[in-house]
Scaffold this motif. Structure first.
Motif, mmCIF file in Angstrom:
data_model
loop_
_atom_site.group_PDB
_atom_site.id
_atom_site.type_symbol
_atom_site.label_atom_id
_atom_site.label_comp_id
_atom_site.label_asym_id
_atom_site.label_seq_id
_atom_site.Cartn_x
_atom_site.Cartn_y
_atom_site.Cartn_z
ATOM 1 N N HIS A 1 31.417 -7.790 40.496
ATOM 2 C CA HIS A 1 31.800 -7.683 41.909
ATOM 3 C C HIS A 1 31.221 -6.403 42.511
ATOM 4 C CE1 HIS A 1 34.572 -8.258 45.338
ATOM 5 N NE2 HIS A 1 34.487 -9.509 44.955
ATOM 6 N N ASP B 1 28.980 5.673 34.736
ATOM 7 C CA ASP B 1 30.191 5.754 33.903
ATOM 8 C C ASP B 1 30.184 6.982 32.995
ATOM 9 O OD1 ASP B 1 31.092 3.443 35.021
ATOM 10 O OD2 ASP B 1 31.279 2.320 33.143
ATOM 11 N N VAL C 1 18.583 6.336 21.690
ATOM 12 C CA VAL C 1 18.470 7.700 21.177
ATOM 13 C C VAL C 1 19.461 7.819 20.024
ATOM 14 C CG1 VAL C 1 18.926 10.133 21.699
ATOM 15 C CG2 VAL C 1 17.853 8.667 23.429
ATOM 16 N N LYS D 1 26.904 -9.727 30.790
ATOM 17 C CA LYS D 1 27.600 -8.439 30.895
ATOM 18 C C LYS D 1 28.652 -8.596 31.976
ATOM 19 C CE LYS D 1 26.346 -3.539 31.394
ATOM 20 N NZ LYS D 1 25.251 -2.582 31.462
ATOM 21 N N ARG E 1 24.856 -10.082 36.529
ATOM 22 C CA ARG E 1 24.573 -8.693 36.138
ATOM 23 C C ARG E 1 23.249 -8.544 35.402
ATOM 24 N NH1 ARG E 1 28.399 -4.303 35.769
ATOM 25 N NH2 ARG E 1 26.839 -3.138 34.643
ATOM 26 N N GLY F 1 32.690 0.872 40.142
ATOM 27 C CA GLY F 1 31.782 1.324 39.084
ATOM 28 C C GLY F 1 30.304 1.229 39.423
ATOM 29 N N MET F 2 29.871 0.063 39.883
ATOM 30 C CA MET F 2 28.428 -0.112 40.120
ATOM 31 C C MET F 2 27.960 0.684 41.332
ATOM 32 S SD MET F 2 27.670 -4.041 39.120
ATOM 33 C CE MET F 2 29.064 -4.821 39.882
ATOM 34 N N SER G 1 22.960 2.677 36.439
ATOM 35 C CA SER G 1 22.722 4.076 36.815
ATOM 36 C C SER G 1 21.390 4.558 36.253
ATOM 37 C CB SER G 1 23.881 4.976 36.375
ATOM 38 O OG SER G 1 24.005 4.983 34.978
HETATM 39 C C1 LIG Z 1 35.203 -5.804 32.069
HETATM 40 C C2 LIG Z 1 34.570 -4.953 33.134
HETATM 41 C C3 LIG Z 1 34.625 -5.372 34.454
HETATM 42 C C4 LIG Z 1 34.045 -4.585 35.451
HETATM 43 N N1 LIG Z 1 34.068 -5.026 36.742
HETATM 44 C C5 LIG Z 1 33.414 -4.334 37.702
HETATM 45 C C6 LIG Z 1 33.305 -4.840 39.023
HETATM 46 O O1 LIG Z 1 33.749 -5.957 39.310
HETATM 47 N N2 LIG Z 1 32.657 -4.081 39.955
HETATM 48 C C7 LIG Z 1 32.108 -2.855 39.639
HETATM 49 O O2 LIG Z 1 31.521 -2.203 40.523
HETATM 50 N N3 LIG Z 1 32.183 -2.362 38.398
HETATM 51 C C8 LIG Z 1 32.807 -3.072 37.424
HETATM 52 N N4 LIG Z 1 32.854 -2.591 36.149
HETATM 53 C C9 LIG Z 1 32.268 -1.261 35.882
HETATM 54 C C10 LIG Z 1 30.738 -1.321 35.801
HETATM 55 O O3 LIG Z 1 30.338 -2.324 34.899
HETATM 56 C C11 LIG Z 1 30.231 0.055 35.354
HETATM 57 O O4 LIG Z 1 30.729 1.022 36.232
HETATM 58 C C12 LIG Z 1 28.702 0.108 35.332
HETATM 59 O O5 LIG Z 1 28.214 -0.751 34.334
HETATM 60 C C13 LIG Z 1 28.238 1.531 35.061
HETATM 61 O O6 LIG Z 1 26.853 1.505 34.897
HETATM 62 P P1 LIG Z 1 26.155 2.591 33.957
HETATM 63 O O7 LIG Z 1 24.693 2.350 34.074
HETATM 64 O O8 LIG Z 1 26.668 3.938 34.298
HETATM 65 O O9 LIG Z 1 26.695 2.282 32.494
HETATM 66 P P2 LIG Z 1 26.454 1.019 31.554
HETATM 67 O O10 LIG Z 1 26.338 -0.227 32.335
HETATM 68 O O11 LIG Z 1 27.551 1.081 30.528
HETATM 69 O O12 LIG Z 1 25.073 1.296 30.860
HETATM 70 C C14 LIG Z 1 24.929 2.293 29.872
HETATM 71 C C15 LIG Z 1 23.639 2.035 29.146
HETATM 72 O O13 LIG Z 1 23.404 3.119 28.261
HETATM 73 C C16 LIG Z 1 22.857 2.590 27.094
HETATM 74 N N5 LIG Z 1 23.065 3.537 25.982
HETATM 75 C C17 LIG Z 1 24.236 3.873 25.392
HETATM 76 N N6 LIG Z 1 23.993 4.717 24.385
HETATM 77 C C18 LIG Z 1 22.657 4.928 24.344
HETATM 78 C C19 LIG Z 1 21.802 5.696 23.518
HETATM 79 N N7 LIG Z 1 22.254 6.411 22.478
HETATM 80 N N8 LIG Z 1 20.460 5.685 23.771
HETATM 81 C C20 LIG Z 1 19.963 4.974 24.827
HETATM 82 N N9 LIG Z 1 20.737 4.212 25.622
HETATM 83 C C21 LIG Z 1 22.059 4.194 25.380
HETATM 84 C C22 LIG Z 1 23.559 1.252 26.877
HETATM 85 O O14 LIG Z 1 22.801 0.408 26.048
HETATM 86 C C23 LIG Z 1 23.653 0.760 28.303
HETATM 87 O O15 LIG Z 1 22.532 -0.013 28.646
HETATM 88 C C24 LIG Z 1 33.428 -3.352 35.131
HETATM 89 C C25 LIG Z 1 33.373 -2.936 33.797
HETATM 90 C C26 LIG Z 1 33.924 -3.731 32.805
HETATM 91 C C27 LIG Z 1 33.824 -3.263 31.360
#
Ligand SMILES: Cc1cc2nc3c(=O)[nH]c(=O)nc-3n(C[C@H](O)[C@H](O)[C@H](O)COP(=O)(O)OP(=O)(O)OC[C@H]3O[C@@H](n4cnc5c(N)ncnc54)[C@H](O)[C@@H]3O)c2cc1C
Length: 371
Positions: free
Chosen positions: A44, A275, A123, A40, A100, A287-288, A13
């Motif tokens: 899927h 997320d 941060v 990571k 990933r 999620g993705m 995101s």
């Molecule tokens: C086991 C598992 C299986 C999954 N399977 C699937 C699937 O098959 N298909 C699917 O679509 N989704 C799946 N998901 C969900 C998917 O991984 C998430 O929805 C997706 O990663 C969300 O992306 P994001 O960028 O919002 O969050 P994240 O990927 O969690 O990224 C958050 C980022 O914020 C950063 N961050 C956190 N705190 C700070 C801070 N203080 N300062 C700066 N940076 C910070 C972290 O380092 C990280 O890089 C799965 C999740 C898990 C845990």
């Protein structure tokens, strides 16, 4: 100097928002700690993500050899019989099983190339100062007018300024399986329900295999050292592992995967995406796709400086959570073999009977100076 907009978070995101803002002529300050190539889980990617990647001009990324098309998913859910869900029914094309780390790296490179100013440190502190945000990043103090919270389930800003809800206690233990001879395996994804949760297996493009076990965090789980012994008590998943002489290659790691969200998803001077706004049960594979969708919606609303559009985004998140909870209830209701087991009994109750989801109040009110 006050940066007009900062994105915090280096996942899908955050990278998509940094890219979209830069494409719209509003290159952000992007605070994104390095993933450093670590594995990571969550690979899927649903077919609904393809048009979103096209919007970002990034759909070619899916053609890299490190990913594979997921033509078939087999599930033993509700009975021992493995049923195939063929990808041919998806109009947008098949889902993708991603590498990933490679996918996030490609989005990161696109965002930086488009002009996002990246800082690879977390941060550590957020404050409101004279009507803008002050962020502590390493030894630097950085100021921003508007924050996009893309910090995943941590929801650095959202959990402080909105109310957080949690509908269940789902957690995951995962491990990679491998074998010395990496000759091509049948490219399958398998899902199998068991009395205390469900298992997931997927063959990655590099011929390693990821295996996840999902149960509730408060139920007796098993020691990570026992992961391999437990997986061999399943039917279809155990058969695939033993037929292909696959052995555990990494220690089992535990992660939170509960359904949780914040409300509202926007506030004065901030918006949460991915997320950080709403995190779904991985069974949904939402999620993705939601991470990409929410990044585009919020970035476009910000670029257009359109408050109505930003509000429409928050309304869509809240409606999406409602629709998702109903769909989740229907899917879990299809497994009725273990009604007495706490994991399934909890999920067989209608969300209307469960009462309100667990809510934790915002610890601080919206900073009024940022309205
Ligand atoms: C086991 C598992 C299986 C999954 N399977 C699937 C699937 O098959 N298909 C699917 O679509 N989704 C799946 N998901 C969900 C998917 O991984 C998430 O929805 C997706 O990663 C969300 O992306 P994001 O960028 O919002 O969050 P994240 O990927 O969690 O990224 C958050 C980022 O914020 C950063 N961050 C956190 N705190 C700070 C801070 N203080 N300062 C700066 N940076 C910070 C972290 O380092 C990280 O890089 C799965 C999740 C898990 C845990």
């Amino acid at each position: 100097m006050i940066h007009p907009v900062a994105v915090i978070g280096g996942g899908i995101s955050g990278a998509a928002a940094a890219l979209r803002l830069a494409q719209g002529g509003r290159a952000p300050l992007w605070i994104a700690p390095d993933l450093q190539g670590a594995f990571k889980p969550g690979e899927h990617l649903g077919p609904a993500a393809t048009p979103l990647l096209k919007t970002l001009g990034s759909d070619a990324m899916l053609r890299a050899e490190v990913h594979r098309h997921a033509h078939s998913t087999y599930s033993a859910w509700g009975s021992d019989v493995l049923l195939e869900r063929n990808a041919i029914v998806h109009l947008e094309g098949p889902p993708t099983v991603l590498d990933r780390a490679a996918f996030e790296q490609a989005l990161t490179e696109a965002a930086v190339l488009a002009g996002a100013e990246r800082i690879s440190q977390p941060v550590s502190k957020v404050q409101v100062c004279d009507g803008h945000w002050r962020l502590q990043v390493g030894s630097q103090s950085l100021d921003a007018g508007f924050l996009i919270d893309a910090t995943g389930r941590k929801a650095l800003i959202g959990s402080k300024y909105a109310t957080r809800f949690q509908a269940d206690k789902l957690c995951c233990q995962y491990a990679l399986f491998d074998r010395p001879d990496r000759s091509p395996l049948r490219p399958v994804t398998l899902i199998e329900s068991v009395p205390n949760g469900w298992w997931y297996l997927s063959v990655l493009a590099d011929q390693r295999v990821v295996v996840n076990f999902y149960t509730d965090a408060d139920l007796p789980g098993f020691d990570p050292a026992e992961f391999e012994a437990h997986v061999f008590q399943t039917n279809a998943i155990a058969a695939f592992l033993s037929d292909n002489a696959l052995q555990i290659a990494t220690p089992a790691t535990r992660l939170t995967t509960n359904s949780s969200w914040i409300a509202p998803a926007i506030g004065a001077g901030w918006a949460a995406i991915g997320d950080a706004s709403a995190a779904f049960d991985p069974l949904s594979s939402h999620g993705m796709t939601t991470a990409l969708w929410s990044a585009i919606e919020v970035s476009d609303a910000y670029v257009a400086q359109d408050r109505k559009r930003m509000q429409a985004y928050a309304d869509s998140v809240s409606k999406g959570v409602h629709d998702y909870l109903r769909a989740r209830e229907r899917v879990y209701a299809q497994e009725a073999r273990w009604c007495e087991s706490p994991f399934w009994a909890r999920r067989l109750k209608s969300i209307d009977d469960l009462g309100p989801p667990i809510a934790s109040q915002a610890s601080e009110r919206d900073p009024e100076c940022l309205t």
